[in-house]
Design an enzyme around this catalytic site. Sequence first.
Site, PDB file in Angstrom:
ATOM      1  N   HIS A  92       0.823  -1.211   0.000  1.00 44.34           N
ATOM      2  CA  HIS A  92       0.000   0.000   0.000  1.00 44.34           C
ATOM      3  C   HIS A  92       0.859   1.264   0.000  1.00 44.34           C
ATOM      4  O   HIS A  92       0.382   2.346   0.307  1.00 44.34           O
ATOM      5  CB  HIS A  92      -0.897   0.042   1.236  1.00 44.34           C
ATOM      6  N   LYS A 145      -6.188  -0.332  10.880  1.00 43.88           N
ATOM      7  CA  LYS A 145      -7.231  -0.427   9.851  1.00 43.88           C
ATOM      8  C   LYS A 145      -8.105  -1.646  10.176  1.00 43.88           C
ATOM      9  O   LYS A 145      -7.599  -2.683  10.609  1.00 43.88           O
ATOM     10  CB  LYS A 145      -6.599  -0.569   8.456  1.00 43.88           C
ATOM     11  N   ASP A 191      -5.423  -7.481  11.132  1.00 38.44           N
ATOM     12  CA  ASP A 191      -4.803  -6.314  11.757  1.00 38.44           C
ATOM     13  C   ASP A 191      -5.331  -6.130  13.180  1.00 38.44           C
ATOM     14  O   ASP A 191      -4.571  -5.868  14.120  1.00 38.44           O
ATOM     15  CB  ASP A 191      -5.082  -5.049  10.942  1.00 38.44           C
ATOM     16  N   HIS A 199      -6.812  -4.563  -0.824  1.00 33.76           N
ATOM     17  CA  HIS A 199      -6.041  -5.806  -0.831  1.00 33.76           C
ATOM     18  C   HIS A 199      -6.303  -6.622  -2.073  1.00 33.76           C
ATOM     19  O   HIS A 199      -6.069  -7.825  -2.099  1.00 33.76           O
ATOM     20  CB  HIS A 199      -6.359  -6.643   0.401  1.00 33.76           C
TER      21      HIS A 199
END
Lengths: 209, 330
Positions: free
Chosen positions: B56, B104, B109, B218
């Site tokens: 990212h 996020k 995560d 993603h």
Amino acid sequence: MDTSFFLAWINAIATAVQAERDHLTQLDAAIGDADHGANLDRGFAAVRQALTDAPPQTPGAVLTAAGSALIRKVGGASGPLYGTAFRQMGRSLGDAAEITPEALAAGLEAALAGIQKLGGAAEGDKTLVDALAPAVRALGRAVQDGTKLTDALAATEAAAQEGARATVPLEARKGRASYLGPRSVGHEDPGAASTVLIFAALREAAGQA
Amino acid sequence: MKKLINSVDAVVTDTLRGIAAAHPSLRVDVENKVIYRADAPHQGKVGLVSGGGSGHEPLHGGFVGYGMLDAACPGEVFTSPVPDQMIEASKGVDGGAGVLHIVKNYTGDVLNFEMAAELCADEGIEVASVLVNDDVAVQDSLYTAGRRGTGATLFVEKIAGALAETGAPLAEVARVAKEVNERSRSFGVALTAGTVPAAGRPTFELPDTEIELGIGIHGEPGRTRTSHREAREIARLALDAIDDDVALSGDTLVLLNGMGGTPLMELYIVYAEVAAYLEEKGARAVRSLVGNYVTSLDMQGFSVSVCRLTDELTRLWDAPVETPGLRWGR
């Protein structure tokens, strides 16, 4: 089942994950982010390394060490989830040097409980729980019935496989596939598929013992 | 698929080696995979730590520096980092005022940062966490993983970072971070999927005549697929989704973000339509950012993020920042 049995199990998982790495990643590409195979392969390679570097002395210690390595090395959701499962199972086995089928079944129940507590998934959410929960139930039943261990583990693997196949028509409610909503229908859940490998490896380890 | 890599397994470490070589303002721990401000920790300042999968860039490592993050933890490509990284990072940036984790909202995560926060507490580091979940393409409900964190992550990191720089306490920095997230919404559109190095081919196939609406960062497919059309109409589809969720009005901060494989020229073409749309709704884009900031490898497409500003948020957005990916006013 002694320490070497559990080491054989973990090794068989690592071998299966390596062999199925691309298949798992392809399943994940369809409804996730195309990394499940690569992540688990990296994780179980780290597990092998950890078990070689500091060989555990009891079955429980084998699983606890394996779980810790997964949490430390995998990342994503599968690292903490599988890691917690192995750690909870290891804790449930305690210090015993020899594990009875009853203790094995109780350990897997603890693994399932740990995963569900952490991830919050129930059966039918299209996650690895859909393979794990029926497998745990199948083993519990077989052990209660006094089924021979190899047969009990074959039934366990079959239940996991059936559970994984049954994720195909489901709409995902947890995990990354849930972002697709109805478009997640028609694909097998990659986590359920890797759970099948874990039970296939368990049956294999029992066959060798 | 051609990629400029040395080997699939070394993608993340080789990226970190490059970041270390290019940016002396950063200290990069390649082995533990943490990117720090070279001058961290700052006594008395709240430390800001974020992290997430790689792929990212410039998020998050490119936003480490004065006025933004103190450390970033890159995971493998599209895979959250592991707790060891966040613990290491938190220790490295704690100047006694506590550490804010900016997370996020993805299952991986969240789980890894939760474990890290618990272990940090065991080591005596005060940690607060803020979850970013700005993506309106995902239906939010108790029975799903909830909305994803996407473009608004940049807003949260910039604005919370600016407040932390003033010496504000952890609770205040966490409050403003949450406020930015609550006031922000995003929506993404893909023309093509990105290619994860380990997979070697695009995550999904899109015919030349179709686009994917409501994509995440993603490479996961979006909620719907529709026919390709003029930029004007595509921008409208994206903004309608945001406006349906929370009516656009007043002064806004807009990020027109490229997904990594779309020329800046096309991003500006879309931005012109975004600005016109806002005007039509009686809203104004008083601050804007156009470019590749929260990318998804080589995916073609864009996401648009809108934050409804307050005077405080505008002031903090304008405050000086000096990072590899974002710099002004210093």
